[in-house]
Design a protein around this motif. Structure first.
Motif, mmCIF file in Angstrom:
data_model
loop_
_atom_site.group_PDB
_atom_site.id
_atom_site.type_symbol
_atom_site.label_atom_id
_atom_site.label_comp_id
_atom_site.label_asym_id
_atom_site.label_seq_id
_atom_site.Cartn_x
_atom_site.Cartn_y
_atom_site.Cartn_z
ATOM 1 N N GLU A 115 -15.836 43.027 61.879
ATOM 2 C CA GLU A 115 -16.567 42.890 61.409
ATOM 3 C C GLU A 115 -16.332 41.154 60.931
ATOM 4 O O GLU A 115 -16.440 40.140 61.140
ATOM 5 C CB GLU A 115 -17.904 43.405 60.231
ATOM 6 C CG GLU A 115 -18.711 41.744 60.192
ATOM 7 C CD GLU A 115 -19.428 42.745 58.963
ATOM 8 O OE1 GLU A 115 -20.564 41.557 58.539
ATOM 9 O OE2 GLU A 115 -19.843 43.985 58.322
ATOM 10 N N TYR A 154 -14.691 39.888 64.131
ATOM 11 C CA TYR A 154 -15.763 39.204 64.703
ATOM 12 C C TYR A 154 -16.266 37.541 64.093
ATOM 13 O O TYR A 154 -16.672 37.038 65.258
ATOM 14 C CB TYR A 154 -16.692 39.400 65.052
ATOM 15 C CG TYR A 154 -17.675 39.630 66.157
ATOM 16 C CD1 TYR A 154 -17.329 39.831 67.335
ATOM 17 C CD2 TYR A 154 -18.806 38.874 66.300
ATOM 18 C CE1 TYR A 154 -18.303 39.778 68.809
ATOM 19 C CE2 TYR A 154 -19.234 38.219 67.313
ATOM 20 C CZ TYR A 154 -18.852 39.011 69.172
ATOM 21 O OH TYR A 154 -19.628 38.830 70.001
ATOM 22 N N LYS A 155 -16.351 37.312 63.138
ATOM 23 C CA LYS A 155 -16.880 36.067 62.639
ATOM 24 C C LYS A 155 -15.978 34.966 63.005
ATOM 25 O O LYS A 155 -16.444 34.166 63.466
ATOM 26 C CB LYS A 155 -16.927 36.259 61.067
ATOM 27 C CG LYS A 155 -18.300 37.307 60.357
ATOM 28 C CD LYS A 155 -18.370 37.076 58.836
ATOM 29 C CE LYS A 155 -19.890 38.164 58.716
ATOM 30 N NZ LYS A 155 -19.809 38.027 57.464
ATOM 31 N N LYS A 200 -31.101 43.287 63.680
ATOM 32 C CA LYS A 200 -30.867 43.410 62.114
ATOM 33 C C LYS A 200 -30.767 42.175 61.448
ATOM 34 O O LYS A 200 -30.948 42.276 60.114
ATOM 35 C CB LYS A 200 -29.873 44.400 62.428
ATOM 36 C CG LYS A 200 -29.570 45.310 60.484
ATOM 37 C CD LYS A 200 -27.873 46.114 60.708
ATOM 38 C CE LYS A 200 -28.501 47.154 61.030
ATOM 39 N NZ LYS A 200 -26.969 47.704 60.930
ATOM 40 N N GLU A 243 -26.638 35.639 61.932
ATOM 41 C CA GLU A 243 -25.811 35.144 60.678
ATOM 42 C C GLU A 243 -24.858 33.674 60.976
ATOM 43 O O GLU A 243 -24.103 34.562 61.780
ATOM 44 C CB GLU A 243 -25.043 36.520 59.797
ATOM 45 C CG GLU A 243 -23.870 35.429 58.694
ATOM 46 C CD GLU A 243 -23.256 35.903 58.032
ATOM 47 O OE1 GLU A 243 -22.594 35.755 56.087
ATOM 48 O OE2 GLU A 243 -23.313 37.336 57.885
ATOM 49 N N SER A 300 -23.654 34.588 65.424
ATOM 50 C CA SER A 300 -23.588 35.636 65.818
ATOM 51 C C SER A 300 -24.438 36.896 64.957
ATOM 52 O O SER A 300 -25.432 35.873 64.619
ATOM 53 C CB SER A 300 -22.489 36.836 65.112
ATOM 54 O OG SER A 300 -22.376 36.612 63.333
ATOM 55 N N GLN A 339 -26.152 40.211 64.830
ATOM 56 C CA GLN A 339 -26.052 41.948 64.635
ATOM 57 C C GLN A 339 -27.367 42.811 65.397
ATOM 58 O O GLN A 339 -28.181 42.661 64.289
ATOM 59 C CB GLN A 339 -25.579 42.043 63.363
ATOM 60 C CG GLN A 339 -25.331 44.358 62.918
ATOM 61 C CD GLN A 339 -25.294 44.821 61.346
ATOM 62 O OE1 GLN A 339 -24.974 43.004 60.674
ATOM 63 N NE2 GLN A 339 -24.399 45.641 60.675
ATOM 64 N N ASP A 393 -24.536 48.398 65.117
ATOM 65 C CA ASP A 393 -23.530 47.989 64.877
ATOM 66 C C ASP A 393 -22.520 47.256 65.804
ATOM 67 O O ASP A 393 -21.182 46.833 65.346
ATOM 68 C CB ASP A 393 -22.259 49.184 64.891
ATOM 69 C CG ASP A 393 -23.039 50.587 63.463
ATOM 70 O OD1 ASP A 393 -23.675 50.286 62.748
ATOM 71 O OD2 ASP A 393 -22.285 51.636 64.132
ATOM 72 N N GLN A 394 -23.033 46.963 66.608
ATOM 73 C CA GLN A 394 -22.727 45.401 67.561
ATOM 74 C C GLN A 394 -22.860 44.126 66.826
ATOM 75 O O GLN A 394 -23.722 43.658 66.839
ATOM 76 C CB GLN A 394 -22.776 46.037 68.806
ATOM 77 C CG GLN A 394 -22.594 44.308 69.769
ATOM 78 C CD GLN A 394 -21.505 44.920 70.000
ATOM 79 O OE1 GLN A 394 -20.352 45.988 69.946
ATOM 80 N NE2 GLN A 394 -20.244 44.143 70.795
ATOM 81 N N PHE A 395 -21.579 43.652 66.734
ATOM 82 C CA PHE A 395 -21.937 41.657 66.885
ATOM 83 C C PHE A 395 -22.113 41.037 68.357
ATOM 84 O O PHE A 395 -21.098 41.312 68.625
ATOM 85 C CB PHE A 395 -20.727 40.820 65.310
ATOM 86 C CG PHE A 395 -21.364 41.838 64.263
ATOM 87 C CD1 PHE A 395 -21.954 41.550 63.526
ATOM 88 C CD2 PHE A 395 -20.625 43.164 63.599
ATOM 89 C CE1 PHE A 395 -22.420 41.635 61.861
ATOM 90 C CE2 PHE A 395 -20.997 43.788 62.943
ATOM 91 C CZ PHE A 395 -21.450 42.979 61.974
#
Length: 240
Positions: free
Chosen positions: A104, A107-108, A210, A213, A216, A218, A221-223
């Motif tokens: 996570e 990915y950010k 979901k 932020e 990205s 969400q 569970d995928q970003f």
């Protein structure tokens, strides 16, 4: 695709980065290496867009590497020592990942790098509301065999990922439906709302978001990254 290399004097640390890169659709792993000079030559030869760089290395430190490579590529620092963060940012590092690194957090950092690396292009808004409501709440997608069509309910679609001439449709039943079609073609078939283009490689359903932020989204569970091209229109949709 963003061309990446991972440089770390500990091979297992590069292997973790390689795993993360390989599961991220817009990244391409060129190589991993324990030799910073090899990585530096690749950067100087224009073979690399993004470097995942350890700071404490015996022959050439990450800070020295940053000073030498300049603005030839973007760099994300990876280290177990937080005290080097300020020096890295002073040299325009994209981000600073403290080991052990979660996907996570990874990915950010790469979503930020993607924005910085994205080539400016003419903005073509595809987040335009359609006044007419579709007659059906489903569509048929041509499958991978002759005369094969797959029925897909709109409400089941989480997001769609474009892969050149193919698409991967992810559903809430944890299915991945792969079809031979372009993202543009499918975009014209899908109703707006709830489907919106947020990236050159992604269409999402706002019904299944979901969390949003930064840059990205969400879904499950995928970003999913939001590109600069679609950012303003997408956030306007959320506010409205």
């Amino acid at each position: 695709m963003i061309r990446c290399i991972a440089i770390d004097d500990e091979a297992y640390a590069s292997a973790i980065i390689a795993t993360f890169v390989n599961k991220t659709p817009f990244l391409e792993l060129i190589c991993t290496t324990t030799d910073p000079f090899k990585g530096l030559k690749m950067v100087q030869d224009g073979e690399v867009d993004l470097v995942f760089l350890d700071i404490q290395m015996p022959e050439l430190s990450g800070i020295q590497f940053l000073k030498i490579c300049g603005d030839r590529c973007k760099v994300i620092l990876t280290t177990a020592y937080s005290e080097y963060a300020l020096a890295g940012f002073d040299l325009d590092a994209v981000d600073y990942l403290l080991k052990p690194i979660s996907y996570e957090r990874f990915y950010k950092a790469v979503a930020k790098a993607q924005i910085l690396l994205e080539v400016p292009r003419v903005v073509e808004s595809t987040v335009t509301a359609v006044s007419s409501v579709p007659a059906n709440d489903f569509m048929f997608i041509k499958g991978d065999a002759k005369n094969r069509f797959i029925k897909v309910n709109y409400q089941d679609i989480l997001y769609v990922e474009g892969m050149r001439n193919y698409l991967s449709i992810s559903t809430k039943q944890n299915e991945r439906i792969v079809v031979y079609q372009t993202l543009r073609e499918l975009e014209n078939q899908l109703p707006h709302p709830p489907f919106y283009r947020v990236h050159k490689s992604y269409i999402i359903s706002i019904e299944h978001i979901k969390m949003v932020e930064g840059n990205s989204i969400q879904i499950g569970d995928q970003f999913i990254p939001i590109s600069e091209t679609y950012r303003d229109e997408f956030f306007k949709v959320l506010k409205d």
